[in-house]
Design a protein around this motif. Structure first.
Motif, short mmCIF file in Angstrom:
data_model
loop_
_atom_site.label_atom_id
_atom_site.label_comp_id
_atom_site.label_asym_id
_atom_site.label_seq_id
_atom_site.Cartn_x
_atom_site.Cartn_y
_atom_site.Cartn_z
N ALA A 176 28.55 -10.71 33.58
CA ALA A 176 29.52 -11.80 33.61
C ALA A 176 28.85 -13.15 33.41
O ALA A 176 29.41 -14.06 32.78
N ALA A 177 27.65 -13.30 33.95
CA ALA A 177 26.95 -14.60 33.88
C ALA A 177 26.32 -14.85 32.52
O ALA A 177 26.17 -16.01 32.12
N THR A 178 25.92 -13.80 31.81
CA THR A 178 25.13 -13.98 30.59
C THR A 178 25.73 -13.37 29.34
O THR A 178 25.34 -13.72 28.23
N GLY A 179 26.63 -12.40 29.49
CA GLY A 179 27.14 -11.67 28.34
C GLY A 179 26.24 -10.55 27.88
O GLY A 179 26.58 -9.82 26.93
N TRP A 180 25.10 -10.36 28.57
CA TRP A 180 24.18 -9.27 28.20
C TRP A 180 24.84 -7.92 28.46
O TRP A 180 25.59 -7.74 29.43
N ARG A 181 24.54 -6.97 27.60
CA ARG A 181 24.92 -5.57 27.81
C ARG A 181 23.85 -4.67 27.22
O ARG A 181 23.24 -5.03 26.22
N PRO A 182 23.64 -3.49 27.82
CA PRO A 182 22.74 -2.53 27.17
C PRO A 182 23.36 -2.04 25.87
O PRO A 182 24.54 -1.74 25.82
N LEU A 183 22.56 -1.98 24.82
CA LEU A 183 23.08 -1.65 23.49
C LEU A 183 22.64 -0.31 22.95
O LEU A 183 23.32 0.27 22.11
N VAL A 184 21.48 0.20 23.40
CA VAL A 184 20.92 1.41 22.80
C VAL A 184 21.40 2.63 23.59
O VAL A 184 21.08 2.76 24.78
N PRO A 185 22.14 3.54 22.97
CA PRO A 185 22.60 4.74 23.68
C PRO A 185 21.42 5.59 24.15
O PRO A 185 20.35 5.60 23.54
N TRP A 186 21.65 6.34 25.24
CA TRP A 186 20.60 7.16 25.84
C TRP A 186 19.96 8.11 24.84
O TRP A 186 18.73 8.19 24.74
N ASP A 187 20.78 8.85 24.08
CA ASP A 187 20.22 9.84 23.15
C ASP A 187 19.33 9.18 22.10
O ASP A 187 18.26 9.70 21.75
N GLU A 188 19.77 8.03 21.60
CA GLU A 188 18.97 7.33 20.60
C GLU A 188 17.68 6.79 21.22
O GLU A 188 16.60 6.89 20.61
N ALA A 189 17.78 6.22 22.41
CA ALA A 189 16.60 5.69 23.08
C ALA A 189 15.59 6.79 23.36
O ALA A 189 14.37 6.61 23.17
N LEU A 190 16.07 7.95 23.80
CA LEU A 190 15.18 9.08 24.07
C LEU A 190 14.51 9.57 22.79
O LEU A 190 13.30 9.82 22.76
N ALA A 191 15.29 9.70 21.72
CA ALA A 191 14.73 10.18 20.45
C ALA A 191 13.66 9.21 19.95
O ALA A 191 12.61 9.65 19.44
N ARG A 192 13.90 7.91 20.06
CA ARG A 192 12.90 6.92 19.62
C ARG A 192 11.61 7.07 20.44
O ARG A 192 10.50 7.01 19.88
N THR A 193 11.76 7.26 21.74
CA THR A 193 10.60 7.35 22.60
C THR A 193 9.80 8.61 22.32
O THR A 193 8.56 8.59 22.24
N VAL A 194 10.49 9.73 22.15
CA VAL A 194 9.81 10.99 21.82
C VAL A 194 9.06 10.85 20.51
O VAL A 194 7.90 11.26 20.39
#
Length: 325
Positions: free
Chosen positions: A300-318
């Motif tokens: 609410a204060a900044t408008g920030w939101r997480p953008l990268v879905p879990w499956d995509e984030a995991l695949a990138r990390t692997v």
């Protein structure tokens, strides 16, 4: 805007996992960036690199000279569970508390608008809570040494903000994971630790039955949160600490099975087993409690939101960790 007129943002601990990711984002913004670290680091083009052992007398004051904003990521991390600090670890206290005390003293001497500080806290600082949801309104009762040190440092910054010497806030993070943003950077968190085990063909071990839930935040989303905090420094300094997370708490048994399957897809080998084992002596109460982060106040204060879905984030990390083997 001419370079000399741009605000100077100093990142302490810029060779670390989150610090390096934040430095990368800042390098593309209309600010000057000074990356500070004790060990060698790779920095983006246009970023000033400053090597220093900040625990030495006068080193921190020199590192933050003329800073308009400081992000203090410097930490004493040893091994995969570096946050498990012993009571008699004076070096950890010097790093986690002493450096913040030095930072307050150095920045308080500045004239003009109070400098901005965005502190990386931990959602485990709150300690034992009723239920599993954290939204930042809970009373803090930290249990481990590391969490107590982080809370002391956070309170030093809050006191300086109330006195008008700084504009500080704290982002309390859940476990952060992802691909390292630089060759000199290493993610020692639980997700990367388990990915490396799976890549080595080893079982993924849990200290419980797998139902303990955790909010896991991708490193790029975490880094963007710190940049958003810099952009909204005046608004955030009133409340002064905010839980930041994905808003999704998944059972660790499910998380580990996803890791095993993602590594299997990347390597072509069968998924490694996920098993429960007895907890080690150093296990703490927070290891067995579920935590779901409600980041709505920060959103609410900044408008920030997480953008990268879990499956995509995991695949990138692997993919990154498999390539780096």
């Amino acid at each position: 805007m001419p370079g000399a007129d741009r605000p100077l943002v100093v990142v302490l601990g810029a060779s670390g996992f989150v610090g390096s990711a934040v430095t990368t984002i800042l390098s593309g913004l209309p600010v000057r960036v000074r990356a500070v670290a004790r060990r060698p680091m790779t920095v983006p083009e246009g970023v000033g690199a400053h090597r220093a052992d900040l625990t030495l007398p006068g080193a921190l004051a020199e590192a933050v000279a003329d800073a308009d904003a400081v992000l203090p990521f410097a930490a004493r991390i040893r091994g995969a569970a570096g946050w498990r600090v012993a009571e008699d670890d004076d070096a950890a206290e010097r790093t986690h508390v002493g450096l913040v005390r030095d930072l307050v003293a150095a920045l308080s001497a500045r004239r003009g608008a109070p400098p901005v500080v965005v502190f990386p806290g931990s959602n485990t600082q709150v300690g034992k809570i009723t239920g599993d949801r954290i939204d930042g309104t809970e009373e803090d009762h930290p249990e481990g040494v590391y969490d107590r040190q982080k809370l002391i440092a956070e309170r030093l910054l809050k006191d300086a903000t109330r006195q008008g010497r700084l504009r500080a806030t704290s982002l309390r993070l859940p476990p952060v994971f992802g691909a390292p943003s630089a060759p000199t950077t290493d993610d020692r968190g639980v997700v990367s630790t388990m990915i490396r085990r799976a890549l080595a063909g080893e079982p993924l071990t849990m200290w419980h039955d797998g139902t303990v839930r955790r909010d896991l935040l991708y490193v790029e989303d975490a880094a963007r949160a710190f940049v958003a905090a810099l952009d909204h420094a005046d608004r955030l300094a009133g409340r002064q600490h905010y839980p930041v997370g994905s808003g999704r708490a998944a059972p660790l048994g499910e998380v580990f099975r996803h890791i095993a399957d993602a590594v299997a897809r990347a390597t072509g080998a069968p998924p490694v087993p996920v098993v429960s084992v007895p907890p080690p002596p150093q296990a703490e109460g927070t290891d067995f409690r579920s935590v779901r982060v409600d980041p709505s106040a920060f959103v609410a204060a900044t408008g920030w939101r997480p953008l990268v879905p879990w499956d995509e984030a995991l695949a990138r990390t692997v993919a990154a960790l498999a390539t780096a083997r």
